[in-house]
Scaffold this motif. Structure first.
Motif, PDB file in Angstrom:
ATOM      1  N   GLU A  57       0.812  -1.229   0.000  1.00 25.71           N
ATOM      2  CA  GLU A  57       0.000   0.000   0.000  1.00 25.71           C
ATOM      3  C   GLU A  57       0.838   1.269   0.000  1.00 25.71           C
ATOM      4  N   GLY A  58       2.027   1.226   0.591  1.00 31.47           N
ATOM      5  CA  GLY A  58       2.849   2.419   0.697  1.00 31.47           C
ATOM      6  C   GLY A  58       3.710   2.699  -0.521  1.00 31.47           C
ATOM      7  N   SER A  59       3.560   1.915  -1.573  1.00 29.33           N
ATOM      8  CA  SER A  59       4.424   2.063  -2.747  1.00 29.33           C
ATOM      9  C   SER A  59       3.975   3.142  -3.716  1.00 29.33           C
ATOM     10  N   GLY A  60       2.785   3.629  -3.578  1.00 29.07           N
ATOM     11  CA  GLY A  60       2.285   4.634  -4.509  1.00 29.07           C
ATOM     12  C   GLY A  60       1.442   4.011  -5.598  1.00 29.07           C
ATOM     13  N   LYS A  61       0.559   4.805  -6.152  1.00 25.69           N
ATOM     14  CA  LYS A  61      -0.415   4.321  -7.136  1.00 25.69           C
ATOM     15  C   LYS A  61       0.253   3.757  -8.391  1.00 25.69           C
ATOM     16  N   GLU A  62       1.203   4.485  -8.973  1.00 31.50           N
ATOM     17  CA  GLU A  62       1.841   4.023 -10.207  1.00 31.50           C
ATOM     18  C   GLU A  62       2.599   2.719  -9.999  1.00 31.50           C
ATOM     19  N   THR A  63       3.324   2.632  -8.898  1.00 32.21           N
ATOM     20  CA  THR A  63       4.070   1.408  -8.605  1.00 32.21           C
ATOM     21  C   THR A  63       3.109   0.249  -8.386  1.00 32.21           C
ATOM     22  N   ASN A  64       2.042   0.473  -7.628  1.00 30.46           N
ATOM     23  CA  ASN A  64       1.058  -0.580  -7.385  1.00 30.46           C
ATOM     24  C   ASN A  64       0.395  -1.050  -8.668  1.00 30.46           C
ATOM     25  N   GLU A  65       0.089  -0.134  -9.566  1.00 31.52           N
ATOM     26  CA  GLU A  65      -0.508  -0.513 -10.853  1.00 31.52           C
ATOM     27  C   GLU A  65       0.464  -1.348 -11.674  1.00 31.52           C
ATOM     28  N   PHE A  66       1.745  -0.961 -11.655  1.00 34.10           N
ATOM     29  CA  PHE A  66       2.764  -1.724 -12.378  1.00 34.10           C
ATOM     30  C   PHE A  66       2.900  -3.128 -11.799  1.00 34.10           C
ATOM     31  N   VAL A  67       3.030  -3.219 -10.480  1.00 31.10           N
ATOM     32  CA  VAL A  67       3.181  -4.524  -9.822  1.00 31.10           C
ATOM     33  C   VAL A  67       1.951  -5.393 -10.085  1.00 31.10           C
ATOM     34  N   HIS A  68       0.772  -4.829  -9.986  1.00 31.61           N
ATOM     35  CA  HIS A  68      -0.465  -5.568 -10.255  1.00 31.61           C
ATOM     36  C   HIS A  68      -0.466  -6.099 -11.695  1.00 31.61           C
ATOM     37  N   SER A  69      -0.067  -5.254 -12.631  1.00 31.17           N
ATOM     38  CA  SER A  69      -0.018  -5.655 -14.042  1.00 31.17           C
ATOM     39  C   SER A  69       0.980  -6.792 -14.256  1.00 31.17           C
ATOM     40  N   GLU A  70       2.140  -6.707 -13.612  1.00 32.11           N
ATOM     41  CA  GLU A  70       3.142  -7.767 -13.742  1.00 32.11           C
ATOM     42  C   GLU A  70       2.612  -9.089 -13.190  1.00 32.11           C
ATOM     43  N   TRP A  71       1.981  -9.057 -12.012  1.00 26.62           N
ATOM     44  CA  TRP A  71       1.393 -10.269 -11.446  1.00 26.62           C
ATOM     45  C   TRP A  71       0.326 -10.828 -12.383  1.00 26.62           C
TER      46      TRP A  71
END
Length: 127
Positions: free
Chosen positions: A90-104
């Protein structure tokens, strides 16, 4: 890959652990003496590991929280039941979270070729 405690499985259920439909299917198959394993892939990086191999063969191994290892090519059927993706920080920021979610998402939904077995609700059907 060295595989310890290799487990032969009739049906691998890939679903959230609280999924009522998956619970009923698991109970039904177990009563019929099927070897059934259940994994919530949202636990990847916590206590579940997934290894994919593209070498002499295309295959994958799933290491369960119990230490059992399941070779995907030796599973009879994989039942893909609305799996959840691993959560992001949650603390990674919106853009990072979207990237990580997309990679998963791309990694998880690309599993089908690594298990040339019978699929119920294959990942590709989600697209």
């Amino acid at each position: 890959m060295t595989v310890s405690k290799l487990q032969s499985v009739s049906v691998l259920i890939v679903a959230p652990l609280a999924d009522l439909h998956a619970m009923a299917v698991h109970a039904f198959l177990t009563r019929r003496q099927a070897v059934v394993k259940w994994v919530d892939i949202a636990a990847l990086n916590d206590n579940v590991r997934l290894t994919l191999e593209i070498a002499d063969v295309v295959d994958g191994w799933l290491r369960m929280p119990t230490g059992e290892t399941i070779r995907l090519s030796e599973v009879g059927t994989i039942w893909w039941r609305r799996p959840r993706l691993p959560s992001t920080d949650e603390g990674s920021g919106k853009e990072t979270n979207e990237f990580v979610h997309s990679e998963w998402e791309h990694f998880i939904y690309g599993l089908e070729p690594f298990a040339a077995v019978r699929w119920v609700n294959p990942p590709a059907a989600n697209y």
